[in-house]
Write a protein that holds these residues in place. Structure first.
Motif, PDB file in Angstrom:
ATOM      1  N   VAL A 181      34.716  46.197  33.330  1.00  0.00           N
ATOM      2  CA  VAL A 181      33.861  45.831  34.463  1.00  0.00           C
ATOM      3  C   VAL A 181      33.903  44.330  34.742  1.00  0.00           C
ATOM      4  N   GLY A 182      35.018  43.693  34.364  1.00  0.00           N
ATOM      5  CA  GLY A 182      35.202  42.302  34.713  1.00  0.00           C
ATOM      6  C   GLY A 182      35.177  41.358  33.525  1.00  0.00           C
ATOM      7  N   ALA A 183      35.375  40.086  33.835  1.00  0.00           N
ATOM      8  CA  ALA A 183      35.370  39.028  32.830  1.00  0.00           C
ATOM      9  C   ALA A 183      34.519  37.871  33.330  1.00  0.00           C
ATOM     10  N   ARG A 184      34.058  37.069  32.401  1.00  0.00           N
ATOM     11  CA  ARG A 184      33.229  35.918  32.734  1.00  0.00           C
ATOM     12  C   ARG A 184      33.784  34.682  32.023  1.00  0.00           C
ATOM     13  N   PRO A 185      33.590  33.500  32.599  1.00  0.00           N
ATOM     14  CA  PRO A 185      34.063  32.284  31.932  1.00  0.00           C
ATOM     15  C   PRO A 185      33.478  32.149  30.530  1.00  0.00           C
ATOM     16  N   ALA A 186      34.324  31.758  29.592  1.00  0.00           N
ATOM     17  CA  ALA A 186      33.885  31.585  28.201  1.00  0.00           C
ATOM     18  C   ALA A 186      33.254  30.207  28.051  1.00  0.00           C
ATOM     19  N   THR A 187      32.041  30.090  28.565  1.00  0.00           N
ATOM     20  CA  THR A 187      31.348  28.799  28.606  1.00  0.00           C
ATOM     21  C   THR A 187      30.005  28.831  27.897  1.00  0.00           C
ATOM     22  N   THR A 240      27.684  26.966  37.116  1.00  0.00           N
ATOM     23  CA  THR A 240      27.416  27.785  38.295  1.00  0.00           C
ATOM     24  C   THR A 240      28.058  29.143  38.083  1.00  0.00           C
ATOM     25  N   ASP A 241      27.238  30.193  38.014  1.00  0.00           N
ATOM     26  CA  ASP A 241      27.740  31.528  37.685  1.00  0.00           C
ATOM     27  C   ASP A 241      28.561  31.488  36.396  1.00  0.00           C
ATOM     28  N   GLY A 242      28.133  30.654  35.475  1.00  0.00           N
ATOM     29  CA  GLY A 242      28.801  30.556  34.184  1.00  0.00           C
ATOM     30  C   GLY A 242      30.031  29.684  34.170  1.00  0.00           C
ATOM     31  N   ALA A 243      30.442  29.138  35.318  1.00  0.00           N
ATOM     32  CA  ALA A 243      31.662  28.344  35.404  1.00  0.00           C
ATOM     33  C   ALA A 243      31.353  26.858  35.510  1.00  0.00           C
ATOM     34  N   ALA A 262      38.374  20.359  33.338  1.00  0.00           N
ATOM     35  CA  ALA A 262      38.354  21.794  33.041  1.00  0.00           C
ATOM     36  C   ALA A 262      39.388  22.483  33.912  1.00  0.00           C
ATOM     37  N   VAL A 263      40.082  23.470  33.343  1.00  0.00           N
ATOM     38  CA  VAL A 263      41.151  24.149  34.069  1.00  0.00           C
ATOM     39  C   VAL A 263      41.237  25.602  33.609  1.00  0.00           C
ATOM     40  N   GLY A 264      41.720  26.458  34.494  1.00  0.00           N
ATOM     41  CA  GLY A 264      41.846  27.875  34.151  1.00  0.00           C
ATOM     42  C   GLY A 264      40.582  28.648  34.450  1.00  0.00           C
ATOM     43  N   ASP A 265      40.333  29.688  33.689  1.00  0.00           N
ATOM     44  CA  ASP A 265      39.228  30.604  33.973  1.00  0.00           C
ATOM     45  C   ASP A 265      37.854  29.968  33.881  1.00  0.00           C
ATOM     46  N   VAL A 266      37.716  28.883  33.130  1.00  0.00           N
ATOM     47  CA  VAL A 266      36.395  28.266  32.984  1.00  0.00           C
ATOM     48  C   VAL A 266      35.999  27.472  34.219  1.00  0.00           C
ATOM     49  N   ALA A 267      36.976  27.132  35.071  1.00  0.00           N
ATOM     50  CA  ALA A 267      36.729  26.177  36.149  1.00  0.00           C
ATOM     51  C   ALA A 267      36.439  26.863  37.476  1.00  0.00           C
ATOM     52  N   ARG A 268      35.513  26.280  38.220  1.00  0.00           N
ATOM     53  CA  ARG A 268      35.238  26.663  39.608  1.00  0.00           C
ATOM     54  C   ARG A 268      35.664  25.463  40.447  1.00  0.00           C
ATOM     55  N   ARG A 269      36.838  25.590  41.057  1.00  0.00           N
ATOM     56  CA  ARG A 269      37.537  24.442  41.639  1.00  0.00           C
ATOM     57  C   ARG A 269      37.228  24.269  43.124  1.00  0.00           C
ATOM     58  N   ARG A 270      37.063  23.000  43.519  1.00  0.00           N
ATOM     59  CA  ARG A 270      36.865  22.683  44.910  1.00  0.00           C
ATOM     60  C   ARG A 270      38.223  22.630  45.611  1.00  0.00           C
ATOM     61  N   PRO A 309      36.856  30.480  42.383  1.00  0.00           N
ATOM     62  CA  PRO A 309      36.523  30.846  41.008  1.00  0.00           C
ATOM     63  C   PRO A 309      37.771  30.970  40.158  1.00  0.00           C
ATOM     64  N   GLY A 310      37.597  30.932  38.848  1.00  0.00           N
ATOM     65  CA  GLY A 310      38.709  31.147  37.932  1.00  0.00           C
ATOM     66  C   GLY A 310      39.128  32.611  37.929  1.00  0.00           C
ATOM     67  N   GLY A 311      40.058  32.937  37.045  1.00  0.00           N
ATOM     68  CA  GLY A 311      40.510  34.314  36.940  1.00  0.00           C
ATOM     69  C   GLY A 311      41.824  34.575  37.636  1.00  0.00           C
ATOM     70  N   HIS A 312      42.387  33.553  38.319  1.00  0.00           N
ATOM     71  CA  HIS A 312      43.673  33.708  38.985  1.00  0.00           C
ATOM     72  C   HIS A 312      44.768  33.141  38.082  1.00  0.00           C
ATOM     73  N   TRP A 313      45.848  33.921  37.922  1.00  0.00           N
ATOM     74  CA  TRP A 313      46.879  33.574  36.948  1.00  0.00           C
ATOM     75  C   TRP A 313      47.500  32.217  37.230  1.00  0.00           C
ATOM     76  N   ASP A 314      47.768  31.907  38.509  1.00  0.00           N
ATOM     77  CA  ASP A 314      48.402  30.639  38.832  1.00  0.00           C
ATOM     78  C   ASP A 314      47.512  29.439  38.511  1.00  0.00           C
ATOM     79  N   GLU A 315      46.211  29.648  38.470  1.00  0.00           N
ATOM     80  CA  GLU A 315      45.325  28.542  38.086  1.00  0.00           C
ATOM     81  C   GLU A 315      45.610  28.122  36.646  1.00  0.00           C
ATOM     82  N   ALA A 316      45.893  29.094  35.776  1.00  0.00           N
ATOM     83  CA  ALA A 316      46.205  28.781  34.388  1.00  0.00           C
ATOM     84  C   ALA A 316      47.650  28.343  34.209  1.00  0.00           C
ATOM     85  N   LEU A 317      48.565  28.901  35.017  1.00  0.00           N
ATOM     86  CA  LEU A 317      49.984  28.577  34.880  1.00  0.00           C
ATOM     87  C   LEU A 317      50.328  27.231  35.514  1.00  0.00           C
TER      88      LEU A 317
END
Length: 420
Positions: A247-253, A263-266, A287-295, A303-311
């Motif tokens: 049912v989804g994932a959340r930033p490990a923060t 903000t929403d855990g990010a 901060a980068v990857g799933d933990v980050a909520r990027r402007r 929001p994080g969770g997109h593969w290219d954000e980590a790659l």
């Protein structure tokens, strides 16, 4: 908060004295690789909560049963974390963060003591959402999770109930059904993939489940899950040997609670991945990857969770950190999936009110979708289903500095789109 930069020159950020990367997944490992690739020869240390070398997560679900070893980043990307970093400590989880006013960087608390650095990169990724009241249900996010799920399905045909028809749930359901297991997917929404695609587009994937031999239950709420199956709100009991909650994932923060605004855990970051506080960016904290909520200049908050954000995000972050010239490029949100016999690739980030237009006939084979912002607005996202040529077209379409405008009259594929 700071506005995103659209300049082709990087913001003025002083090079770090020493760097501590917290997280040894794809985003953390790519950060170390980018630092060395762009000439940083200072001290780099890495903390990783898992006690195994960095690996890629998408194969955990897509190749659950045919690839029992993790996709090690050393093999996949030629990335030797131990050879690039001065110190790598695996199996060491971050427990807290202290930001000292007036001093760059931070101090990271661990069970083995404090680790200070003048530049700290937060890259701890995400964790699967668990339901505490369902302790016997499995989740899938780590290599250890995949091992437990494989063990549960070992030894012959099993009854698997998957709670959630999102990306992970659909991928695992298809893999398990193809291996001969009896699979039921329970989804509280009225369509699969509602969170990522919206109900209208997600509904187009519903027939895939029956075609793959999977029993899909839509609009069904699970009230309890135990070792013998799940119970639904209407009183029905679905027997199972294995229950997977997807049912989804959340930033490990969780370890950052009280230290940084979330903000929403990010962690909110600007276009250069600098962590934002009430008075602007923290010095020496990224901060980068799933933990980050990027402007983003194109999408607002991504929001994080997109593969290219980590790659790819770490390279852009490091270029701007070190003052290396950048081309002003932006990271386009990207999701790819192989599920129930179909290949999906999605670029961009559709808003809740964006209008989807389906190109092609989903009942006849490959098809695509474009989301536009209002009747005359720009394209915000593109989805290609079983159309390899449209994948490249979607990437090019959404890879520019600005969101594109297109004419849709008479167009049946992304590859055939004319530009305004």
């Amino acid at each position: 908060m700071s506005s995103p930069t659209t300049s082709t020159t990087s913001p003025h950020v002083s090079p770090p004295g020493d760097v501590l990367v917290v997280g040894a997944g794809l985003a953390g490992a790519q950060t170390v690789a980018a630092l060395r690739a762009h000439g940083y020869d200072g001290v780099v240390r890495v903390l990783g909560a898992e006690d195994v070398p960095p690996y890629d997560r998408p194969p955990l679900s897509k190749h659950l049963l045919d690839r029992t070893e993790p996709a090690w980043l050393t093999d996949e990307l030629g990335l030797d974390l131990h050879g690039l970093a001065d110190e790598v400590r695996l199996g060491v989880a971050a427990r807290g963060l202290e930001v000292v006013p007036g001093r760059p960087g931070a101090v990271v608390r661990t069970d083995g003591g404090d680790v200070p650095a003048s530049c700290v990169v937060l890259a701890t990724g995400a964790h699967a959402v668990r339901v505490p009241a369902w302790p016997t249900a499995l989740t899938l996010h780590t290599a250890a999770d995949a091992d437990r799920l494989r063990a549960g399905l070992d030894g012959g045909p099993r009854r698997l109930v998957v709670v959630g028809a999102g990306w992970i749930g659909a991928e695992v359901a298809g893999v398990a059904a193809a291996a001969g297991h009896q699979v039921t997917v329970v989804e509280a929404q009225d369509a699969p993939l509602t969170t990522g695609l919206g109900a209208q587009v997600g509904a187009l994937t519903a027939p895939w489940y029956a075609d793959a031999g999977v029993d899909l239950r839509l609009g069904a709420t699970v009230t309890s899950a135990g070792p013998d199956g799940v119970r639904l709100a209407d009183g029905a009991h679905l027997p199972a040997d294995v229950v997977l909650v997807a049912v989804g994932a959340r930033p490990a923060t969780g370890w950052l609670a009280g230290a940084l605004p979330l903000t929403d855990g990010a962690v909110a970051v600007d276009a250069s991945y600098r962590v934002l506080g009430p008075a602007g960016p923290f010095e020496g904290l990224l901060a980068v990857g799933d933990v980050a909520r990027r402007r983003s200049a194109r999408y607002g908050w991504v929001p994080g969770g997109h593969w290219d954000e980590a790659l790819r995000g770490p390279d852009l972050m490091v270029r701007r950190l070190l003052g290396v010239d950048t081309d002003g490029g932006q990271i386009t949100p990207y999701v790819f999936s192989t599920q129930l016999g179909h290949d999906l690739a999605m670029f961009g980030l559709p808003g809740a009110d964006d209008r989807p237009t389906v190109l092609g006939d989903p009942a006849a084979g490959g098809w695509s979708v474009l989301w536009t912002r209002g009747p005359e607005g720009p394209v915000t996202a593109a989805l290609a289903v079983d159309r390899p040529r449209d994948v490249g077209a979607a990437r090019r379409l959404l890879g520019g500095a600005e969101l594109p405008h297109v004419r849709l009259d008479g167009v049946s594929s992304l590859a055939a789109l004319p530009r305004r």
